[in-house]
Write a protein that holds these residues in place. Structure first.
Motif, PDB file in Angstrom:
ATOM      1  N   ARG A 191       6.990   7.550   8.690  1.00  0.00           N
ATOM      2  CA  ARG A 191       7.727   9.499   8.074  1.00  0.00           C
ATOM      3  C   ARG A 191       7.020  10.234   7.592  1.00  0.00           C
ATOM      4  N   ARG A 192       5.660   9.966   7.414  1.00  0.00           N
ATOM      5  CA  ARG A 192       4.222  10.958   6.686  1.00  0.00           C
ATOM      6  C   ARG A 192       3.047  10.744   7.827  1.00  0.00           C
ATOM      7  N   GLY A 193       3.502   9.933   9.180  1.00  0.00           N
ATOM      8  CA  GLY A 193       2.674  10.478  10.188  1.00  0.00           C
ATOM      9  C   GLY A 193       1.604   9.489   9.990  1.00  0.00           C
ATOM     10  N   ALA A 194       1.536   8.195   9.222  1.00  0.00           N
ATOM     11  CA  ALA A 194       1.163   6.626   9.603  1.00  0.00           C
ATOM     12  C   ALA A 194       1.646   5.335  10.092  1.00  0.00           C
ATOM     13  N   ASP A 195       0.369   4.558  10.554  1.00  0.00           N
ATOM     14  CA  ASP A 195       0.849   3.215  11.179  1.00  0.00           C
ATOM     15  C   ASP A 195       0.809   2.124  10.448  1.00  0.00           C
ATOM     16  N   ASP A 196       0.267   2.675   8.734  1.00  0.00           N
ATOM     17  CA  ASP A 196       0.270   1.038   7.760  1.00  0.00           C
ATOM     18  C   ASP A 196       0.568   1.705   6.738  1.00  0.00           C
ATOM     19  N   VAL A 197       0.636   1.082   5.776  1.00  0.00           N
ATOM     20  CA  VAL A 197       0.268   0.403   4.220  1.00  0.00           C
ATOM     21  C   VAL A 197       0.100  -0.108   3.467  1.00  0.00           C
ATOM     22  N   LEU A 198      -1.149   0.509   2.673  1.00  0.00           N
ATOM     23  CA  LEU A 198      -1.689  -0.499   1.627  1.00  0.00           C
ATOM     24  C   LEU A 198      -0.610  -0.066   0.736  1.00  0.00           C
ATOM     25  N   PHE A 199      -0.330  -1.231  -0.220  1.00  0.00           N
ATOM     26  CA  PHE A 199       0.305  -0.886  -1.711  1.00  0.00           C
ATOM     27  C   PHE A 199      -0.566  -1.280  -2.575  1.00  0.00           C
ATOM     28  N   VAL A 200      -0.616  -0.462  -3.882  1.00  0.00           N
ATOM     29  CA  VAL A 200      -0.944  -0.662  -4.663  1.00  0.00           C
ATOM     30  C   VAL A 200       0.492  -0.866  -6.353  1.00  0.00           C
ATOM     31  N   SER A 201      -0.853  -1.381  -6.853  1.00  0.00           N
ATOM     32  CA  SER A 201       0.029  -1.565  -7.779  1.00  0.00           C
ATOM     33  C   SER A 201      -0.102  -0.306  -9.297  1.00  0.00           C
ATOM     34  N   SER A 202       1.128  -0.215  -9.822  1.00  0.00           N
ATOM     35  CA  SER A 202       1.581   0.200 -11.071  1.00  0.00           C
ATOM     36  C   SER A 202       0.386   1.016 -12.133  1.00  0.00           C
TER      37      SER A 202
END
Ligand code: PLP
Length: 288
Positions: free
Chosen positions: A173-184
Motif C-alpha cells: 500500500r505504501r509502494g514498497a516491497d518489504d518491511v523493516l520491523f522496528v521495536s517500540s
C-alpha cells in the motif's frame, strides 16, 4: 513440481519414520492445531545442487522454537534424514526450497504432525536487479520483549505468520516491497522473512538476536564469509538513528541470499553492486 514427505512424530513402534506422499492430495486433518491455531513451528531451507544449506543451524533453531513452544522433544536425527531424503528424491534443479512444518497435531491427540515440502525456487529477480524498497513499521513490542514476556514467542519460528504477511500488504500500500520491523523503543529488528545486515566501513552489524528476533541462518553464513574476507562482524542493538548512518544495507534469508536494500522509507540508499554480486554468488554456491 512439488514433492512432499510426511513424518511420523513421535515414531510409533515398527513404523517407517517418514514416507513420500502425493503432494496433490490432502494429508492434514482439518482439526490439526497447525491449521486451526497456527500452533506449530517451521523452517524454510535452501538446497544448492542437492545439498541442504545451513542444515545444522536450521535444526538448532527448530529445537529452540520447539522448546519455546513447549512441544515434546523432537527426533532431530529423523528430521535431518527426512530433509536430506526429500532433497534427494526431488527432480534435480540448481536451487530448491524446502519447508519443514511441525504442528502440535490434532486437538486432544498426543502425536505431532510433520512434513517436508520441496519445490524449485530461488530469488525474486526484481529484488536482485533493483534492490529492495523497505518501509519501517513499528512492531509494537520493546526490544527486550523476549526477556520481559517470553510467552509472546517473539524469536520462535512459529506458524503464526499472519502478521508477517499483513505487513507485506501494508508495504505494498505504501509502494514498497518489504518491511523493516522496528521495536517500540526505536531499535531496528528484522524483516518478516529476512535478517538485516548493515555496513559501517569495514564493520558489518546485525541486530542482536536477544530482541525477540530470529537468529538467521543466512546472516550467520554471511558473517562467516565476511570474517574469512577480513571484515569485522558483530551483533548489536542498532537504533534507527544509527542505521541511518550505515553505508549500505542488505536483507538475507535462505533461498534469497544477499539482497541489497535500495530504499528505507523515502530515503534512497547506495547499493554497492561490486561488493554485493560476488558475496551473493558465494552464498548461493555454498555446499554446507
Ligand atoms: N527473520 C524472520 C522473521 C524470518 O522468517 C526469516 C526466514 O524466513 C529470517 C529472519 C531469515 O532466516 P534464514 O536466513 O534462516 O532464512
Amino acid at each position: 513440481m512439488i514433492t512432499k514427505i510426511a513424518l511420523d512424530v513421535p515414531l510409533a513402534e515398527g513404523t517407517e519414520p517418514f514416507r513420500s506422499v502425493d503432494p496433490t492430495q490432502n494429508h492434514v486433518n482439518t482439526m490439526d492445531l497447525g491449521i486451526t491455531r497456527g500452533d506449530g513451528i517451521f523452517e524454510g531451507l535452501g538446497v544448492n545442487h542437492g545439498t541442504v544449506q545451513s542444515l545444522e543451524p536450521h535444526l538448532a533453531r527448530l529445537v529452540r522454537s520447539a522448546k519455546m513452544m513447549d512441544l515434546p522433544e523432537l527426533d532431530i536425527d529423523v528430521i535431518r534424514d527426512a530433509l536430506v531424503y526429500a532433497a534427494k528424491v526431488h527432480p534435480p534443479a540448481p536451487l530448491l526450497m524446502q519447508k519443514l512444518v511441525i504442528t502440535r497435531g490434532i486437538e486432544g491427540g498426543d502425536t505431532l504432525t510433520a512434513f517436508v515440502q520441496t519445490w524449485e525456487g530461488g530469488n525474486s529477480p526484481t529484488e536482485v536487479s533493483q534492490g529492495i524498497r523497505l518501509v519501517a513499521l513499528d512492531r509494537g513490542f520493546r526490544h527486550d520483549v523476549a526477556e520481559t514476556s517470553p510467552w509472546l514467542l517473539q524469536g520462535a519460528k512459529t506458524l503464526s505468520y499472519a502478521v508477517n504477511k499483513s505487513v507485506l500488504r501494508e508495504a505494498a500500500r505504501r509502494g514498497a516491497d518489504d518491511v523493516l520491523f522496528v521495536s517500540s523503543d526505536g531499535y531496528a529488528l528484522e524483516g518478516p522473512s529476512a535478517s538485516l545486515i548493515a555496513r559501517f566501513g569495514d564493520t558489518f552489524l546485525t541486530p542482536r538476536t536477544d530482541q525477540g528476533i530470529l537468529a538467521g541462518t543466512t546472516q550467520h553464513a554471511t558473517f562467516e564469509l565476511l570474517k574469512e574476507k577480513g571484515f569485522t562482524v558483530g551483533e548489536e542493538l542498532i537504533t534507527m538513528d544509527k542505521l541511518a548512518t550505515a553505508d549500505n544495507l542488505w536483507y538475507v534469508s535462505a533461498g534469497r541470499f544477499f539482497n541489497p536494500i535500495s530504499h528505507l522509507d523515502d530515503r534512497e540508499l547506495v547499493i554497492d553492486w561490486e561488493f554485493t554480486t560476488p558475496i551473493h554468488e558465494m552464498l548461493l554456491a555454498r555446499t554446507r
